[in-house]
Design a protein around this motif. Sequence first.
Motif, mmCIF file in Angstrom:
data_model
loop_
_atom_site.group_PDB
_atom_site.id
_atom_site.type_symbol
_atom_site.label_atom_id
_atom_site.label_comp_id
_atom_site.label_asym_id
_atom_site.label_seq_id
_atom_site.Cartn_x
_atom_site.Cartn_y
_atom_site.Cartn_z
ATOM 1 N N GLU A 1 13.982 52.942 2.503
ATOM 2 C CA GLU A 1 13.034 52.133 3.451
ATOM 3 C C GLU A 1 11.692 52.031 3.086
ATOM 4 O O GLU A 1 10.922 51.004 3.488
ATOM 5 N N SER A 2 11.107 52.954 2.189
ATOM 6 C CA SER A 2 9.678 52.999 1.919
ATOM 7 C C SER A 2 9.479 51.696 0.944
ATOM 8 O O SER A 2 8.460 50.946 0.810
ATOM 9 N N LEU A 3 10.576 51.610 0.067
ATOM 10 C CA LEU A 3 10.730 50.353 -0.728
ATOM 11 C C LEU A 3 10.573 49.162 -0.189
ATOM 12 O O LEU A 3 9.850 48.147 -0.295
ATOM 13 N N ILE A 4 11.581 48.815 0.764
ATOM 14 C CA ILE A 4 11.772 47.917 1.708
ATOM 15 C C ILE A 4 10.478 47.614 2.417
ATOM 16 O O ILE A 4 9.989 46.405 2.462
ATOM 17 N N ALA B 1 12.859 37.811 0.521
ATOM 18 C CA ALA B 1 13.838 37.926 -0.460
ATOM 19 C C ALA B 1 14.033 39.300 -1.125
ATOM 20 O O ALA B 1 15.176 39.617 -1.313
ATOM 21 N N VAL B 2 13.007 39.998 -1.198
ATOM 22 C CA VAL B 2 13.016 41.300 -2.040
ATOM 23 C C VAL B 2 13.546 42.459 -0.735
ATOM 24 O O VAL B 2 14.481 43.190 -1.102
ATOM 25 N N THR B 3 13.096 42.298 0.198
ATOM 26 C CA THR B 3 13.731 43.171 1.338
ATOM 27 C C THR B 3 15.259 43.074 1.699
ATOM 28 O O THR B 3 15.935 43.981 1.951
ATOM 29 N N THR B 4 15.716 41.762 1.572
ATOM 30 C CA THR B 4 16.987 41.371 1.660
ATOM 31 C C THR B 4 17.729 42.021 0.584
ATOM 32 O O THR B 4 18.845 42.492 0.797
ATOM 33 N N ASP C 1 24.057 54.323 8.602
ATOM 34 C CA ASP C 1 22.683 54.180 8.309
ATOM 35 C C ASP C 1 22.344 52.882 7.573
ATOM 36 O O ASP C 1 21.530 52.857 6.717
ATOM 37 N N ALA C 2 23.131 51.875 8.123
ATOM 38 C CA ALA C 2 23.018 50.819 7.476
ATOM 39 C C ALA C 2 21.675 50.099 7.808
ATOM 40 O O ALA C 2 21.185 50.515 8.878
ATOM 41 N N MET C 3 21.172 49.616 6.854
ATOM 42 C CA MET C 3 19.591 48.777 7.077
ATOM 43 C C MET C 3 19.930 47.368 7.616
ATOM 44 O O MET C 3 20.691 46.784 7.438
ATOM 45 N N VAL C 4 18.936 46.838 8.453
ATOM 46 C CA VAL C 4 18.690 45.514 8.793
ATOM 47 C C VAL C 4 17.389 44.855 8.644
ATOM 48 O O VAL C 4 16.566 45.671 8.572
ATOM 49 N N GLU D 1 20.111 61.349 2.993
ATOM 50 C CA GLU D 1 18.904 61.251 3.826
ATOM 51 C C GLU D 1 17.624 60.740 3.050
ATOM 52 O O GLU D 1 16.864 59.746 3.392
ATOM 53 N N THR D 2 17.387 61.503 1.936
ATOM 54 C CA THR D 2 16.294 61.292 1.267
ATOM 55 C C THR D 2 16.142 59.972 0.481
ATOM 56 O O THR D 2 15.273 59.268 0.551
ATOM 57 N N ALA D 3 17.494 59.599 0.029
ATOM 58 C CA ALA D 3 17.700 58.502 -0.800
ATOM 59 C C ALA D 3 17.286 57.171 0.259
ATOM 60 O O ALA D 3 16.350 56.274 -0.148
ATOM 61 N N HIS D 4 17.848 57.457 1.498
ATOM 62 C CA HIS D 4 17.611 56.263 2.661
ATOM 63 C C HIS D 4 16.148 56.193 2.817
ATOM 64 O O HIS D 4 15.635 55.050 2.963
#
Length: 119
Positions: free
Chosen positions: A39-42, A49-52, A112-115, A32-35
Amino acid sequence: MSLTGYDIDPAGARGVVNRVETQAEDLPTIRETAHGHMESLIEAAKMRAVTTALTSVWNDMLAVQAEAAEVRIANGNSGMRSAVTAFEDGDINMMEASHATMHQSPDLEIDDAMVVEDE
């Protein structure tokens, strides 16, 4: 009682399984912490391109490997507990079933996949 070809210290094996289970209790919190950090990095990247790329790293590698590790640890612990019981009971069929459990492929459910959202 013993089975030919196996030399197991049941108390020692149970102690190891207990320690592994205790340490594995931290895995969901670590994930959960890594997730949250991802999310903060994204959010900070603000470039499609970076967020993808970051989303792909999470969805295709980190989340999958974290889920697989949790499942493999659980399978290993379950199999080891069954193997120790089989050893103590002298049941070769139970021993073989335990061995198969430890080698099962994980059935992964990445919840907890990201979109990447359209801008």
